[in-house]
Scaffold this motif. Sequence first.
Motif, PDB file in Angstrom:
ATOM      1  N   VAL A  62       0.832  -1.202   0.000  1.00  0.00           N
ATOM      2  CA  VAL A  62       0.000   0.000   0.000  1.00  0.00           C
ATOM      3  C   VAL A  62       0.870   1.258   0.000  1.00  0.00           C
ATOM      4  O   VAL A  62       0.435   2.337  -0.388  1.00  0.00           O
ATOM      5  N   ILE A  63       2.138   1.106   0.343  1.00  0.00           N
ATOM      6  CA  ILE A  63       3.068   2.242   0.317  1.00  0.00           C
ATOM      7  C   ILE A  63       3.195   2.809  -1.098  1.00  0.00           C
ATOM      8  O   ILE A  63       3.451   4.005  -1.281  1.00  0.00           O
ATOM      9  N   ILE A  64       3.001   1.953  -2.110  1.00  0.00           N
ATOM     10  CA  ILE A  64       3.060   2.422  -3.502  1.00  0.00           C
ATOM     11  C   ILE A  64       2.058   3.556  -3.697  1.00  0.00           C
ATOM     12  O   ILE A  64       2.361   4.584  -4.306  1.00  0.00           O
ATOM     13  N   GLY A  65       0.865   3.358  -3.149  1.00  0.00           N
ATOM     14  CA  GLY A  65      -0.163   4.393  -3.260  1.00  0.00           C
ATOM     15  C   GLY A  65       0.291   5.682  -2.601  1.00  0.00           C
ATOM     16  O   GLY A  65       0.087   6.781  -3.144  1.00  0.00           O
ATOM     17  N   ALA A  66       0.926   5.550  -1.435  1.00  0.00           N
ATOM     18  CA  ALA A  66       1.383   6.735  -0.728  1.00  0.00           C
ATOM     19  C   ALA A  66       2.443   7.474  -1.537  1.00  0.00           C
ATOM     20  O   ALA A  66       2.470   8.717  -1.576  1.00  0.00           O
ATOM     21  N   ILE A  67       3.312   6.716  -2.212  1.00  0.00           N
ATOM     22  CA  ILE A  67       4.350   7.358  -3.035  1.00  0.00           C
ATOM     23  C   ILE A  67       3.704   8.118  -4.196  1.00  0.00           C
ATOM     24  O   ILE A  67       4.054   9.271  -4.479  1.00  0.00           O
ATOM     25  N   LEU A  68       2.724   7.475  -4.836  1.00  0.00           N
ATOM     26  CA  LEU A  68       2.056   8.143  -5.969  1.00  0.00           C
ATOM     27  C   LEU A  68       1.342   9.407  -5.494  1.00  0.00           C
ATOM     28  O   LEU A  68       1.369  10.446  -6.155  1.00  0.00           O
ATOM     29  N   LEU A  69       0.685   9.299  -4.323  1.00  0.00           N
ATOM     30  CA  LEU A  69      -0.016  10.456  -3.758  1.00  0.00           C
ATOM     31  C   LEU A  69       0.967  11.610  -3.548  1.00  0.00           C
ATOM     32  O   LEU A  69       0.709  12.758  -3.917  1.00  0.00           O
TER      33      LEU A  69
END
Lengths: 468, 105
Positions: free
Chosen positions: B51-58
């Motif tokens: 889910v960290i991927i989402g945080a990076i994109l955000l």
Amino acid sequence: MTLDFFTDIAFLAGAIAFVWGLRLLSSPDTARRGNIIAGLGMGIAILAAMFQPMGTVPNNYLWIVGGMVVGGIAGWISARKVQMTAMPQMVSIFNGLGGACAVVLASAELYYFYDGQTALSMGELLILYLALLIGAVAFTGSMLAFAKLQGLVNDRKVTLPYHNILNLIMLAVLLGLTVYALMQGKAFGFNMAMLILALGLIYGFSFVAPIGGADMPVVISLLNSFSGLSAASAGFAYDSRIMIVGGILVGASGTILTILMCEAMNRSLLNVLIGGFGSSGKAGPAGAAGDQVAKEVSLTDAAIQLFYSNSVVIVPGYGLAVAQAQMVVKELDALLEANGVNVKYGIHPVAGRMPGHMNVLLAEADIPYDKLLDLDAANEALAQADIAVVVGANDVVNPAAETDPSSPIYGMPVLQVWKAKNVIVLKRSMNPGYAGIQNPLFFMDNTRMLFGDAKDTLNKLVQEIKNM
Amino acid sequence: METIMSFFEENLEMIYLLAFTILLGFEVISKVPTVLHTPLMSGANAISGVVIIGAILLMRRAAPDDYLTLTLGFIGIVLGMVNVAGGFAVTDRMLEMFKKKKKNA
């Protein structure tokens, strides 16, 4: 060749690494490699997410790297420092943080939507609410599970009267509000969305509150699958295939473990979630115990019996973890093996507070895993064994599960320690275990009790045997 | 009904991915020996840190003066990274113990 191509390949490699890693994690000889491969996959995926072309965006690499350094160091240090006996707590915390991350993402996206910065279809909105709610339940649920495992809160002190009914009402309100939010669209407003979040957080606590003790492995597995599902929902929202693959794999593994744990207790998931054994019909087999006296054995006699036996099966339970007695068990094991005694371990799937808890503890004490027998193999070994030594286990060795239809645990597969020629039970006192169920094993003709702290008793046994 | 249909059509590829991954997940993990229940759970737990991927994109999309998003993204990345780094490290520590010496008797 564009950068797009490389980052897409990297995401694909990451997803394959997850699947392959989990595959290897399911077999003892390759498990460590599997974990490393999955970890590498994660590294590749994180790099790809950092460099994936997104048009002209500010990137904010400093913030990203800063966050990764802070989180990476914190995670790595706590993973290195944690005691093996505290492993269930650690896993719960990590799990909760994953859920919290999904909550943060969903909240941010919902904010943009209600603020008018982005437009979302009803389906996309539904996905955000799913990520928000599942993540919230995984977060607070895991935190409460942590507090319970750490002994910060008492299982029985966090429930309210009619707790299960309250939980059902809360769930119904949550789902109702969410459906209403979907129909209202933007008019619903961000504050109301945060109200849903708050309710979800409370629900997470409340849902784990009545579950405790021996049911812990079930709830931990279930929360694990929730954090996976919240990651997968967030993946839908971010159009990220790797998040979907990773999240769903975790959801599947958590679900499988949940089912295995339920099967090991012969109970349905619903039965575990509403009303643990403690509360429902515990009065059942009371009559059996009253007039019977358990027979004690002296340390010396126990030591002699062990020393002159051919085969011993040790059955560990949560009491072993509480007493931190795994190292002494190993010492006893080595001493007996040196005298030609064949020592094995009978491991019940739900012994302890998380799936496989006993295996981790005994592995820490350097006991080779091929000496650890699962339920069926252990029961075969027990039928041949001279002595079964029960260390801090209770419900998983209760013969009432096979013989007494009125017992709350009737039908649960148990370790048949009573089939060994002699049984020695190490126990702190005659108090019944977590489930509050009397154990007829203690009154059987071939059972002898050794009262005291497990670690202390084992230490004395080791001394006695050394002096022989 | 119409919204459901259009959502389905628009996300068909993701829905395929979802369906196959569910089947694959159950297939790959179904037969785990008891010995590995804890490492499997904790390794899977580390993977849920994806889910960290989402945080990076955000974070990458956030305007440099949008402190709300930057803060949220930062928190998300820290949380996700603790889960990822801690999860894999703790699993490795456990499996290292399992590896050690076979029976010596």
